[in-house]
Design a protein around this motif. Structure first.
Motif, PDB file in Angstrom:
ATOM      1  N   SER A   1       0.817  -1.323  -0.069  1.00 51.61           N
ATOM      2  CA  SER A   1      -0.011   0.107  -0.050  1.00 51.61           C
ATOM      3  C   SER A   1       0.932   1.278  -0.037  1.00 51.61           C
ATOM      4  O   SER A   1       1.925   1.299   0.553  1.00 51.61           O
ATOM      5  CB  SER A   1      -1.209   0.067   1.325  1.00 51.61           C
ATOM      6  OG  SER A   1      -2.105  -1.061   1.057  1.00 51.61           O
ATOM      7  N   VAL A   2       0.221   2.359  -0.794  1.00 52.76           N
ATOM      8  CA  VAL A   2       0.979   3.387  -0.710  1.00 52.76           C
ATOM      9  C   VAL A   2       0.079   4.757   0.210  1.00 52.76           C
ATOM     10  O   VAL A   2      -1.164   4.756  -0.320  1.00 52.76           O
ATOM     11  CB  VAL A   2       0.999   4.295  -1.807  1.00 52.76           C
ATOM     12  CG1 VAL A   2       1.791   5.574  -1.783  1.00 52.76           C
ATOM     13  CG2 VAL A   2       2.162   3.278  -2.727  1.00 52.76           C
ATOM     14  N   VAL A   3       0.481   5.069   1.311  1.00 51.48           N
ATOM     15  CA  VAL A   3      -0.351   5.641   2.388  1.00 51.48           C
ATOM     16  C   VAL A   3       0.169   7.277   2.078  1.00 51.48           C
ATOM     17  O   VAL A   3       1.267   7.586   2.185  1.00 51.48           O
ATOM     18  CB  VAL A   3      -0.301   5.169   3.634  1.00 51.48           C
ATOM     19  CG1 VAL A   3      -1.035   6.084   4.586  1.00 51.48           C
ATOM     20  CG2 VAL A   3      -0.607   3.806   3.644  1.00 51.48           C
ATOM     21  N   LEU A   4      -0.898   8.033   2.194  1.00 51.72           N
ATOM     22  CA  LEU A   4      -0.826   9.392   2.237  1.00 51.72           C
ATOM     23  C   LEU A   4      -1.275   9.751   3.840  1.00 51.72           C
ATOM     24  O   LEU A   4      -2.546   9.626   3.920  1.00 51.72           O
ATOM     25  CB  LEU A   4      -1.366  10.391   1.268  1.00 51.72           C
ATOM     26  CG  LEU A   4      -1.575  11.741   1.276  1.00 51.72           C
ATOM     27  CD1 LEU A   4      -0.168  12.442   1.094  1.00 51.72           C
ATOM     28  CD2 LEU A   4      -2.681  12.421   0.355  1.00 51.72           C
ATOM     29  N   THR A   5      -0.519  10.692   4.368  1.00 47.66           N
ATOM     30  CA  THR A   5      -1.042  11.176   5.671  1.00 47.66           C
ATOM     31  C   THR A   5      -0.725  12.454   5.801  1.00 47.66           C
ATOM     32  O   THR A   5       0.236  13.170   5.018  1.00 47.66           O
ATOM     33  CB  THR A   5      -0.415  10.646   6.775  1.00 47.66           C
ATOM     34  OG1 THR A   5      -1.301  10.948   8.190  1.00 47.66           O
ATOM     35  CG2 THR A   5       1.150  10.618   6.888  1.00 47.66           C
ATOM     36  N   HIS A   6      -1.228  13.295   6.772  1.00 40.68           N
ATOM     37  CA  HIS A   6      -0.892  14.804   7.002  1.00 40.68           C
ATOM     38  C   HIS A   6      -0.230  15.208   8.333  1.00 40.68           C
ATOM     39  O   HIS A   6      -0.866  14.526   9.162  1.00 40.68           O
ATOM     40  CB  HIS A   6      -2.339  15.469   6.664  1.00 40.68           C
ATOM     41  CG  HIS A   6      -2.249  16.897   6.931  1.00 40.68           C
ATOM     42  ND1 HIS A   6      -1.413  17.770   6.123  1.00 40.68           N
ATOM     43  CD2 HIS A   6      -3.057  17.636   7.804  1.00 40.68           C
ATOM     44  CE1 HIS A   6      -1.867  19.016   6.353  1.00 40.68           C
ATOM     45  NE2 HIS A   6      -2.823  19.048   7.186  1.00 40.68           N
ATOM     46  N   SER A   7       0.542  15.962   8.286  1.00 39.19           N
ATOM     47  CA  SER A   7       1.117  16.600   9.614  1.00 39.19           C
ATOM     48  C   SER A   7       1.763  15.246  10.474  1.00 39.19           C
ATOM     49  O   SER A   7       2.139  14.582   9.931  1.00 39.19           O
ATOM     50  CB  SER A   7      -0.042  17.296  10.560  1.00 39.19           C
ATOM     51  OG  SER A   7       0.702  17.859  11.562  1.00 39.19           O
ATOM     52  N   TYR A   8       1.513  15.431  11.715  1.00 40.24           N
ATOM     53  CA  TYR A   8       1.877  14.413  12.661  1.00 40.24           C
ATOM     54  C   TYR A   8       0.761  14.047  13.651  1.00 40.24           C
ATOM     55  O   TYR A   8      -0.185  14.771  14.313  1.00 40.24           O
ATOM     56  CB  TYR A   8       3.029  14.831  13.482  1.00 40.24           C
ATOM     57  CG  TYR A   8       3.420  13.825  14.313  1.00 40.24           C
ATOM     58  CD1 TYR A   8       4.518  12.935  14.340  1.00 40.24           C
ATOM     59  CD2 TYR A   8       3.096  13.854  15.729  1.00 40.24           C
ATOM     60  CE1 TYR A   8       4.896  11.939  15.020  1.00 40.24           C
ATOM     61  CE2 TYR A   8       3.326  12.810  16.797  1.00 40.24           C
ATOM     62  CZ  TYR A   8       4.438  12.033  16.622  1.00 40.24           C
ATOM     63  OH  TYR A   8       4.941  11.058  17.182  1.00 40.24           O
TER      64      TYR A   8
END
Length: 365
Positions: A149-156
């Motif tokens: 999987s390729v995951v996109l997340t934001h900030s922490y």
């Protein structure tokens, strides 16, 4: 219960900060709250608020339930008014207040013993809640993170970090991560450093590159500073835009949040959020005395990558603190954009959040 991907949150010692009493021996909840956070960088804001109120109760001179409740309400208002973003602390303050309201108070017993019992129970709840919540969330979200999987997340986000580490290190799933820089604080770099240190491939992208990157990812995982009654989420600014792009690209948007972040709040739009940032709605006019923030850097103006001449004007390449304050710290991701909310109370659709809040608060005012 699956093993935790990281060590559990350490138990901060309840503090009695110097200068925590005024001339009237009033407990300084603001100092206590910030001292708790500084003593443990991984302590969630709602839990720090619960610890601070527990310390308040243990030091309170109140002799009746109504007097104690007034002390708690007054301290809660002072703390929220002191914070630029009061959302995370509000969740813990409201939960503690509900805990006090529902406690059985027997007026025939020693009231001081009741206060000590209340502080101890709240402390016990806070200590054991954080690790158990995150472990349950990791178990629930794991089936939705497939191999490669390729995951996109934001900030922490602490809970997102634990879920990613659990999937990669304990379940041996091959995942790679894109994370936004998350201006102005750059917390995405903290996510990047932690993931790289655990051998998880990670790439930092510009906040403005989310739409460009979205077709490359399989799913979006974000944390939440608060989950409201509508099922929407309050999180670091930029989350709402990421959710809009995810829906446009037909990518699942998953929010991860512990149940102690659920709020009795129903924002109607982006401008209906609690904030103490009075500068946000002001029109910005040029200020020749405006200085860049501590993290800002200045470089001499360059043209065609040539070395600037001596005496050339300098150009500020990052926003000043005053400019940052014109922008919001959080935004509201509407429930129609959230695919699922993963919490320790289960995998919820946005419409299920109201039921979860009702189970905790009932018909409380």
């Amino acid at each position: 219960m699956a093993p935790s991907a990281t060590s559990s949150t350490s138990v901060p010692k309840l503090l009695s900060p110097s200068g925590s009493s005024t001339a009237t021996d009033e407990f300084d909840i603001i100092s206590c709250y910030h001292d708790l956070l500084s003593s443990d960088a991984e302590l969630p804001f709602p839990i720090a608020a619960i610890f601070a109120l527990a310390e308040l109760v243990s030091k309170s001179r109140a002799a009746t339930t109504s007097e104690l409740m007034e002390n708690i309400r007054s301290a809660s208002h002072r703390l929220k008014a002191s914070l630029e973003n009061p959302v995370p602390a509000t969740a813990g303050l409201d939960l503690f207040t509900r805990f006090v309201v529902t406690k059985s108070w027997d007026t025939g017993d020693d009231f001081e013993a009741h206060k000590a019992s209340l502080a101890a129970l709240a402390h016990e709840f806070a200590v054991h809640t954080v690790p158990s919540c995150r472990e349950k969330i990791c178990e629930l979200v794991l089936p939705f993170i497939s191999d490669d999987s390729v995951v996109l997340t934001h900030s922490y986000s602490r809970v997102v970090m634990q879920a990613l580490k659990f999937a990669a290190l304990h379940q041996r799933k091959r995942i790679s991560v894109y994370v936004t820089e998350s201006r102005p604080h750059g917390l995405g770099l903290r996510t990047y450093n932690q993931l790289i240190s655990h051998g998880i491939p990670c790439t930092v992208i510009l906040d403005s590159a989310v739409a460009y990157t979205m077709p490359k990812v399989d799913l979006v995982l974000t944390g939440a500073e608060g989950v409201v009654e509508s099922g929407g989420c309050l999180n670091a600014v930029g989350t709402y835009g990421m959710a809009i792009i995810a829906k446009a690209c037909n990518k699942p948007f998953f929010a991860l949040a512990e149940s102690f972040k659920f709020l009795r709040m129903f924002p109607l739009n982006q401008y209906d959020l609690p904030t103490n940032n009075t500068n946000r709605n002001l029109l910005a006019f040029p200020d020749l005395d405006d200085q860049p923030s501590d993290t800002a850097t200045t470089r001499e103006a360059e043209q065609d990558h040539a070395t600037p001449k001596l005496g050339s004007t300098q150009q500020t390449l990052q926003m000043s603190r005053a400019q940052e304050l014109l922008n919001p710290a959080i935004d509201y991701t509407t429930p129609d954009l959230v695919t699922f909310l993963f919490s320790d109370v289960g995998v919820l659709t946005p419409s299920g959040v109201g039921d979860a809040l009702l189970a905790v608060y009932g018909g409380a005012d």
